[in-house]
Design a protein around this motif. Structure first.
Motif, PDB file in Angstrom:
ATOM      1  N   UNK A  76      92.386  93.210  59.431  1.00 58.64           N
ATOM      2  CA  UNK A  76      92.336  92.674  58.067  1.00 58.64           C
ATOM      3  C   UNK A  76      92.300  91.151  58.043  1.00 58.64           C
ATOM      4  N   UNK A  77      92.720  90.520  59.123  1.00 58.76           N
ATOM      5  CA  UNK A  77      92.657  89.057  59.192  1.00 58.76           C
ATOM      6  C   UNK A  77      91.232  88.569  59.464  1.00 58.76           C
ATOM      7  N   UNK A  78      90.487  89.330  60.251  1.00 57.53           N
ATOM      8  CA  UNK A  78      89.108  88.929  60.577  1.00 57.53           C
ATOM      9  C   UNK A  78      88.098  89.528  59.599  1.00 57.53           C
ATOM     10  N   UNK A  79      88.514  90.568  58.882  1.00 58.37           N
ATOM     11  CA  UNK A  79      87.621  91.226  57.923  1.00 58.37           C
ATOM     12  C   UNK A  79      88.382  91.542  56.638  1.00 58.37           C
ATOM     13  N   UNK A  80      88.836  90.505  55.915  1.00 55.14           N
ATOM     14  CA  UNK A  80      89.563  90.750  54.676  1.00 55.14           C
ATOM     15  C   UNK A  80      88.654  91.359  53.616  1.00 55.14           C
ATOM     16  N   UNK A  81      89.254  92.120  52.706  1.00 51.79           N
ATOM     17  CA  UNK A  81      88.467  92.740  51.637  1.00 51.79           C
ATOM     18  C   UNK A  81      87.812  91.686  50.753  1.00 51.79           C
ATOM     19  N   UNK A  82      88.506  90.565  50.550  1.00 53.40           N
ATOM     20  CA  UNK A  82      87.947  89.454  49.783  1.00 53.40           C
ATOM     21  C   UNK A  82      88.301  88.137  50.474  1.00 53.40           C
ATOM     22  N   UNK A  83      87.493  87.152  50.250  1.00 54.30           N
ATOM     23  CA  UNK A  83      87.794  85.841  50.791  1.00 54.30           C
ATOM     24  C   UNK A  83      87.373  85.680  52.241  1.00 54.30           C
ATOM     25  N   UNK A  84      87.650  84.486  52.776  1.00 54.85           N
ATOM     26  CA  UNK A  84      87.260  84.163  54.139  1.00 54.85           C
ATOM     27  C   UNK A  84      88.282  84.689  55.140  1.00 54.85           C
ATOM     28  N   UNK A  85      87.854  84.954  56.373  1.00 58.33           N
ATOM     29  CA  UNK A  85      88.800  85.417  57.398  1.00 58.33           C
ATOM     30  C   UNK A  85      89.834  84.344  57.726  1.00 58.33           C
ATOM     31  N   UNK A  86      91.039  84.786  58.025  1.00 62.33           N
ATOM     32  CA  UNK A  86      92.109  83.852  58.407  1.00 62.33           C
ATOM     33  C   UNK A  86      92.286  83.799  59.909  1.00 62.33           C
ATOM     34  N   UNK A  87      91.507  84.582  60.638  1.00 66.88           N
ATOM     35  CA  UNK A  87      91.523  84.564  62.102  1.00 66.88           C
ATOM     36  C   UNK A  87      90.130  84.897  62.598  1.00 66.88           C
ATOM     37  N   UNK A  88      89.828  84.506  63.819  1.00 64.83           N
ATOM     38  CA  UNK A  88      88.525  84.783  64.424  1.00 64.83           C
ATOM     39  C   UNK A  88      88.574  85.957  65.384  1.00 64.83           C
ATOM     40  N   UNK A  89      89.776  86.342  65.804  1.00 68.97           N
ATOM     41  CA  UNK A  89      89.932  87.463  66.732  1.00 68.97           C
ATOM     42  C   UNK A  89      91.072  88.363  66.254  1.00 68.97           C
ATOM     43  N   UNK A  90      91.034  89.600  66.664  1.00 69.62           N
ATOM     44  CA  UNK A  90      92.067  90.560  66.271  1.00 69.62           C
ATOM     45  C   UNK A  90      93.286  90.421  67.178  1.00 69.62           C
TER      46      UNK A  90
END
Length: 505
Positions: A108-122
């Motif tokens: 969910x950090x790299x693929x949030x439902x809305x908005x920009x990702x907060x991380x580049x890796x899981x």
């Protein structure tokens, strides 16, 4: 060399960006994943993985067999998997199969439902050493190792990232074949990869895939000896194919279901009465006659959303769909009227014109028209090529119904439901959403008791009866014909030719 039928893939051949059969067939030839599926039974077993273990079914350790190479000569390492999975999940990379990583912690950090990702890796992926990595899932997932033979989980070489354009022009894998040349929309030449470490080394000198936009033209080439393998047989040939090819023909059950889906993102298909209209449309389709007359019994009327190939213990449930999948023209007309009628007064069923679909779409529309008493209540809508057709679906351009199908990625009921009907899933073409359905699927995934999990999946599946985002039509057999030049032709349970086993006389 073996010259075989092919259709243009929808997307560039990135493992996480391919969810259709033409691209998948190539990926499965040029890649080998952590596990593979037996071409006769579909049973999963370790391939590149030496072991996949867990003490709690949530935190997994994957150990690789050392020494495997990509066709560019570089070594396959744990980072080849971890980097590929992180790339595939990151929302800004827009990979269609990204949701296959939804149970990895940090998704969910790299693929949030809305908005920009907060991380580049899981956060759930960790490289331990060159041949070991760990995966922390967000919940228990008892059958997770069995899913890992699907192409979304394939590794990629470093050049995938350092020269992405070159990779897209000539994809590099670690499988039994490597791509020698690829002229898009025309032909791809694959040759055995001499550095391949797996057991299923090719028994031929290579496969040349020729793109056809007309299945009748391909079949004519097969009959005249200008094509060796045709697994895109036109429906018009099914009645005579046994004699046409002197018995060089396969017709056997496969893990495929064909459906008609609806664009639930369009207001006219999301009204309270629209589900009732869809139920009526389903009951207006004479599946038994169409499978007999159009398909010469190479299809079986569907009564659930899975496949008989799974078996009852694996989740197939004959009759689960109930009366909604039974032909009842009087009830069909009643339900369509009660639901407010077909939106716009006419149902269009879109299909790709380069595949063998016109005959059955016309037959389905005739059946619906007979039930409604209106000869114009349903018409087919051809779209030139498979790639164009799929692009219209994935960009949400559909306004009416459209043909869909599902070829299993791995032999689990979960694969027939989660990628197709859970909210935001990679192949949820109708954009169906149900919090209850999503919850039941998650509960089933977490259940360590496989029999109990199957029951939970079927409870979720029953929700589709009323909501009906897609109408089950028929279970599809795998069919293929071949020339007298080749032998040892077989189809796997996914209906894909076992290319590596084919021999040239």
């Amino acid at each position: 060399m073996v010259l075989a039928w092919w259709g243009d893939p929808q997307n560039p051949l990135e493992p996480v960006n391919t969810n259709e059969v033409n691209g998948g067939a190539v990926l499965n030839m040029i890649f080998t994943g952590l596990v593979s599926y037996d071409p006769k039974t579909s049973k999963a077993s370790n391939a590149m993985a030496d072991s996949i273990t867990s003490t709690d079914q949530q935190n997994w350790t994957v150990k690789l067999k050392p020494g495997w190479k990509f066709s560019d000569g570089t070594t396959v390492t744990a980072s080849s998997y971890v980097d590929a999975w992180n790339y595939g999940a990151l929302v800004t990379n827009k990979q269609v199969n990204a949701s296959f990583f939804q149970y990895v912690q940090g998704y969910n950090d790299v693929a949030p439902a809305t908005g920009a990702p907060t991380a580049q890796t899981m956060s759930g992926l960790k490289v331990v050493d060159d041949n070991t990595f760990t995966v922390a899932l967000s919940q228990k997932f008892s059958t997770w190792p069995q899913t890992l033979g699907y192409s979304a989980y394939y590794p990629v070489p470093k050049s995938f990232f350092t020269d992405h354009a070159a990779y897209l022009n000539k994809p590099i894998g670690n499988g039994p074949y490597e791509i020698q040349t690829w002229t898009k929309s025309q032909k791809m030449q694959l040759r055995p990869f001499t550095g391949y470490s797996g057991p299923n080394k090719p028994k031929n000198g290579g496969i040349d895939l020729k793109v056809y936009t007309d299945t009748n033209a391909a079949y004519a080439d097969l009959q005249s000896g200008n094509l060796d393998l045709d697994n895109g047989i036109p429906n018009s040939a099914l009645k005579t194919i046994q004699t046409d090819l002197n018995g060089r023909y396969i017709n056997e059950p496969a893990g495929i279901i064909q459906t008609i889906s609806f664009p639930l993102y369009q207001p006219q298909w999301s009204t309270p009465g629209a589900a009732m209209v869809r139920q009526g449309i389903s009951m207006a389709i004479d599946r038994a006659t169409i499978t007999k007359v159009v398909f010469t019994n190479t299809r079986t009327p569907a009564t659930d959303w899975t496949s008989p190939v799974l078996g009852e213990s694996g989740g197939y449930k004959s009759g689960l769909c109930g009366s909604v999948c039974n032909y009842d023209p009087a009830k069909a007309k009643q339900l369509i009227q009660q639901g407010g009628g077909i939106p716009g007064g006419q149902l269009t069923i879109s299909y790709n014109a380069d595949g063998p679909h016109k005959e059955w779409v016309d037959a389905v529309c005739n059946s619906i028209n007979n039930a409604t008493g209106d000869t114009k209540s349903c018409v087919g809508r051809p779209v030139g090529t498979f790639a164009d057709f799929r692009n219209q679906i994935t960009t949400k351009q559909m306004t009416g119904a459209f043909r869909t199908g599902w070829q299993m990625d791995y032999p689990l009921i979960q694969d027939f439901l989660q990628p197709v009907y859970t909210t935001g899933a990679s192949s949820n073409d109708s954009h169906y959403t149900s919090a209850q359905f999503d919850s039941l699927v998650s509960q089933a995934n977490a259940n360590p008791d496989q029999a109990a999990a199957v029951g939970q999946f079927q409870t979720a599946e029953k929700l589709l009866i009323n909501d009906l985002p897609a109408i089950p039509l028929w279970y599809q057999n795998g069919t293929a014909g071949w020339s007298s030049r080749i032998t040892n032709v077989a189809l796997d349970p996914f209906s894909v030719p076992v290319y590596s086993e084919i021999t040239v006389k």
